[in-house]
Design an enzyme around this catalytic site. Structure first.
Site, PDB file in Angstrom:
ATOM      1  N   GLU A  63      25.666 -76.636  11.107  1.00 18.27           N
ATOM      2  CA  GLU A  63      26.920 -75.976  11.456  1.00 18.27           C
ATOM      3  C   GLU A  63      26.683 -74.504  11.801  1.00 18.27           C
ATOM      4  OE1 GLU A  63      29.624 -77.007   8.279  1.00 18.27           O
ATOM      5  OE2 GLU A  63      29.651 -79.097   8.944  1.00 18.27           O
ATOM      6  N   GLU A  74      23.406 -87.345  13.999  1.00 20.71           N
ATOM      7  CA  GLU A  74      22.933 -88.394  14.914  1.00 20.71           C
ATOM      8  C   GLU A  74      22.291 -87.792  16.154  1.00 20.71           C
ATOM      9  OE1 GLU A  74      25.830 -88.057  13.438  1.00 20.71           O
ATOM     10  OE2 GLU A  74      26.994 -89.903  13.369  1.00 20.71           O
TER      11      GLU A  74
HETATM   12  N1  THU Z   1      29.291 -85.016  11.519  1.00 23.46           N
HETATM   13  C1  THU Z   1      28.108 -85.614  11.789  1.00 23.46           C
HETATM   14  O1  THU Z   1      27.025 -85.035  11.610  1.00 23.46           O
HETATM   15  N2  THU Z   1      28.130 -86.879  12.283  1.00 23.46           N
HETATM   16  C2  THU Z   1      29.263 -87.591  12.500  1.00 23.46           C
HETATM   17  O2  THU Z   1      29.202 -88.658  13.072  1.00 23.46           O
HETATM   18  C3  THU Z   1      30.543 -87.068  12.032  1.00 23.46           C
HETATM   19  C4  THU Z   1      30.574 -85.619  11.739  1.00 23.46           C
HETATM   20  C5  THU Z   1      29.261 -83.649  10.993  1.00 23.46           C
HETATM   21  C6  THU Z   1      29.750 -82.606  11.957  1.00 23.46           C
HETATM   22  C7  THU Z   1      30.199 -81.523  11.004  1.00 23.46           C
HETATM   23  O3  THU Z   1      29.074 -80.730  10.679  1.00 23.46           O
HETATM   24  C8  THU Z   1      30.641 -82.272   9.759  1.00 23.46           C
HETATM   25  O4  THU Z   1      30.085 -83.570   9.863  1.00 23.46           O
HETATM   26  C9  THU Z   1      32.142 -82.371   9.593  1.00 23.46           C
HETATM   27  O5  THU Z   1      32.737 -82.848  10.742  1.00 23.46           O
END
Ligand code: THU
Length: 159
Positions: A63, A74
């Site tokens: 993030e 992913e």
């Molecule tokens: N996130 C993922 O890494 N993969 C997903 O398929 C869903 C969401 C992450 C993005 C963000 O850092 C956090 O989860 C909350 O949305």
């Protein structure tokens, strides 16, 4: 008027019912949640992909204070694999997530729309179905192809 019915096929396994190679991939996705940098959402996602040659590559969400810069687990794994082994088809991906209390999610974690679109491209690129394993404490969803959870997808056939 014509109505079209779109079906999805998802198999639900318990961890101890999975074959050894699937279970190992899920275990590695669970471990990869420890590498998440999720300071803002506190939602730690891990992914592990397997290439046709057997190599495994992990990813984790990263993030940023500028929220749109955030990258999902992913795609971090898929793009790292593409950068290092561009000619090697991706055959499977496992995904797991822990919530703000540090617990793994009860429901199998669901890939976002952007990651599904990236997975569609992987299947198109390598002419090979991508096996998808979504971990939740109450069960693991096993999906034979991204097409099962991304119907009516936009692909290069339409360009
Ligand atoms: N996130 C993922 O890494 N993969 C997903 O398929 C869903 C969401 C992450 C993005 C963000 O850092 C956090 O989860 C909350 O949305």
């Amino acid at each position: 008027m014509e109505q079209k019915l779109i079906e999805s096929k998802i198999q639900v396994y318990q961890m101890d019912e999975l074959c050894v190679s699937d279970r190992q991939l899920v275990d590695k996705a669970m471990l990869a949640t420890n590498n998440s940098y999720s300071k803002y959402s506190k939602f730690s996602v891990g992914a592990c992909i397997r290439l046709k040659n057997g190599l495994e590559i992990i990813g984790a969400n990263h993030e940023n204070a500028a929220y749109p810069v955030c990258m999902c687990a992913e795609r971090s794994a898929l793009f790292a694999a593409g950068a290092q082994y561009p000619d090697e088809p991706v055959v499977a991906i496992a995904i797991a997530a822990r919530n703000s209390t540090g617990e793994f999610t009860t429901e199998p974690v669901s890939p976002c729309g952007s990651c599904r679109q990236a997975m569609i491209e992987i299947e198109q690129r390598y002419h090979q179905a991508l096996r998808i394993l979504l971990y939740g404490t109450k069960g693991v969803y096993v999906i034979d192809s991204i097409r099962d959870i991304m119907p009516l997808s936009f692909t290069d056939d339409q360009l």
